[in-house]
Scaffold this active site. Structure first.
Site, PDB file in Angstrom:
ATOM      1  N   HIS A 239       0.667  -0.951   0.063  1.00 52.07           N
ATOM      2  CA  HIS A 239       0.189   0.253  -0.179  1.00 52.07           C
ATOM      3  C   HIS A 239       0.516   1.375  -0.376  1.00 52.07           C
ATOM      4  CE1 HIS A 239      -2.493   2.937   1.753  1.00 52.07           C
ATOM      5  NE2 HIS A 239      -3.390   2.297   0.831  1.00 52.07           N
ATOM      6  N   CYS A 240       1.984   1.129   0.471  1.00 49.48           N
ATOM      7  CA  CYS A 240       3.205   2.099  -0.210  1.00 49.48           C
ATOM      8  C   CYS A 240       3.634   2.914  -0.447  1.00 49.48           C
ATOM      9  CB  CYS A 240       4.035   2.400   1.263  1.00 49.48           C
ATOM     10  SG  CYS A 240       2.881   2.201   3.153  1.00 49.48           S
ATOM     11  N   ILE A 241       4.518   2.375  -0.953  1.00 48.88           N
ATOM     12  CA  ILE A 241       5.462   2.566  -1.435  1.00 48.88           C
ATOM     13  C   ILE A 241       5.190   3.010  -3.480  1.00 48.88           C
ATOM     14  CG2 ILE A 241       7.588   2.114  -2.558  1.00 48.88           C
ATOM     15  CD1 ILE A 241       8.604   0.537  -1.278  1.00 48.88           C
TER      16      ILE A 241
END
Length: 447
Positions: free
Chosen positions: A284-286
């Site tokens: 969900h982040c990078i």
């Protein structure tokens, strides 16, 4: 109300809340019980606070009430004990916010179909807080978002309560730093960055985290600095992964082993940090966070070319992987159409069960559209549903390996039997470099 009176009121609220926090008498509310919120709720409760965890997903709430964890690294035993001791309560009823002294927002911040930030979850959570919070409350946003969200979105929504930010309630931003599968760093021992709407907000937020974490609390001058810091963390990784992915493609064309190149480069004790190529980004982040900044930068008539190019490179890796699969099969006098492709790993990174935004899903889509028969094995994901189709994992054994036209190592889980894979697979395409120098194989090709 005079500024002098407001200042005195703020000081009194800060003093009262600081005393409650230090005495572990403050009630902590955490909105969003996912991979960020649940570990924080548990650590806060273990530290001695009474915690109310809020989530609109009734299944998650019921799971916690029954002492069953759905987050890696949070044990059933720990949750059961906290529930029994009445240190942790899970609820869908946001009206219970009125019983809290500190409220932390840990909700998702996805991108919409146009790659623009969707902060609906933050807005909805903030509106609920405004309905029920009392004077002297501390609100902390932990969800990753674009710089300016805390001051431009959260603050005005909270002030619809009639309370004045920085005087009658406190507000800060502190980015989550969760790395699923990391055996060394977790919620408890990872340094925390905190930026408040004013000095009082920063100090009281710092006091809370000091009472929960065994880590340094680094205070910055504003929420915007803390928000930008989080974007920098993930953009740094995104861009460097794109660089090494592009290098992998070039090395393949030049018949150079990219893994050997990286091993050689990382012998330099300064000025170099190793990053590794792979089949594409996930989680969900990078893959998502850098685009918050891309979107925000347009307000200032600036275009983040490096971020966008990095995104293009990383997003193209599944296509590159499928091209390589086709080339390897071609050498075996086979085509993708009609071939059985066994994928080892669906999760976006090793030793986790999270497959959100996993590049392997795109690889499956491309392979199936070309006529391949997909089999997969992932000990963390016995089944999954993608685009309304259910996939169930196959057992990793001699027969499965021998029947596959090609075995593709897409996630380097520690508990795969790589010796078995090396012994019985007809041909292996290793996108994670786990076979080299470790396991014997009939034939394998690296990324």
């Amino acid at each position: 109300m005079s500024s002098q009176f407001q200042s005195a009121t703020s000081i009194n609220y800060q003093k009262d809340l600081r005393i409650k926090i230090n005495n572990k008498e403050a009630v902590i509310g955490i909105i969003g019980l996912g991979y960020v919120g649940l570990p924080l709720a548990v650590e806060s409760a273990v530290s001695g606070f009474k915690v109310i965890g809020f989530d609109l997903n009734a299944e998650k709430v019921d799971s916690i009430k029954n002492g069953v964890s759905y987050i890696e690294g949070v044990s059933n035993k720990k949750i059961s004990t906290l529930i029994k001791d009445e240190k942790l309560l899970a609820s869908t009823d946001l009206k219970l916010i009125e019983k809290t002294d500190v409220v932390i927002i840990c909700v998702p911040t996805p991108l919409d179909e146009h790659h623009q930030p969707d902060i609906t979850y933050i807005e909805n959570a903030t509106k609920e807080i405004a309905k029920y919070m009392k004077e002297g409350t501390l609100v902390i946003l932990e969800s990753t978002t674009y710089p300016g969200t805390t001051e431009e979105v959260v603050k005005p929504l909270l002030e619809t309560s009639g309370l004045k930010c920085g005087e009658q309630f406190f507000l800060a931003y502190s980015p989550e730093r969760i790395d699923p599968g990391n055996k060394t760093f977790n919620t408890k021992n990872t340094p925390k960055v905190v930026g408040g709407i004013n000095n009082e907000s920063t100090e009281i937020a710092g006091t809370f985290y000091q009472n929960v974490l065994d880590a340094e609390i680094f205070k910055v001058s504003s929420p915007a600095v803390a928000e930008m810091e989080k974007i920098l963390e993930n953009t740094f990784r995104n861009i460097n992964i794109a660089l090494v992915n592009e290098l992998a493609i070039i090395c393949n064309k030049m018949n150079i082993d990219v893994w050997e190149v990286i091993d050689a480069a990382k012998t330099k004790p300064y000025g170099f940090m190793p990053f590794y190529p792979g089949p594409g980004l996930g989680g969900h982040c990078i893959p998502i966070d850098p685009f918050y900044l891309t979107w925000k930068a347009r307000e200032y008539n600036h275009y983040t070319r490096m971020i966008e190019v990095a995104g293009e490179i990383n997003n193209n890796m599944p296509n590159y992987v499928v091209e390589r699969i086709g080339s390897i099969l071609n050498d075996e006098l086979k085509s993708i159409k009609g071939s059985t492709v066994l994928l080892l790993g669906i999760a976006y990174k090793k030793d986790v069960k999270d497959y959100r935004e996993s590049a392997i899903l795109k690889i499956i889509e491309i392979l199936e559209s070309a006529g391949a028969l997909i089999k997969y094995c992932d000990p963390y994901i016995p089944y999954f549903i993608h685009r309304n189709k259910k996939y169930v994992q196959t057992e990793l054994n001699m027969e499965t390996l021998q029947k596959a036209d090609i075995v593709v190592i897409t996630t380097d889980h520690s508990n795969f039997d790589y010796e078995l894979v090396g012994k019985y697979a007809n041909v292996i395409y290793d996108t994670r470099n786990v076979m080299r120098n470790h396991f014997k194989a009939n034939r394998y090709i690296t990324l």
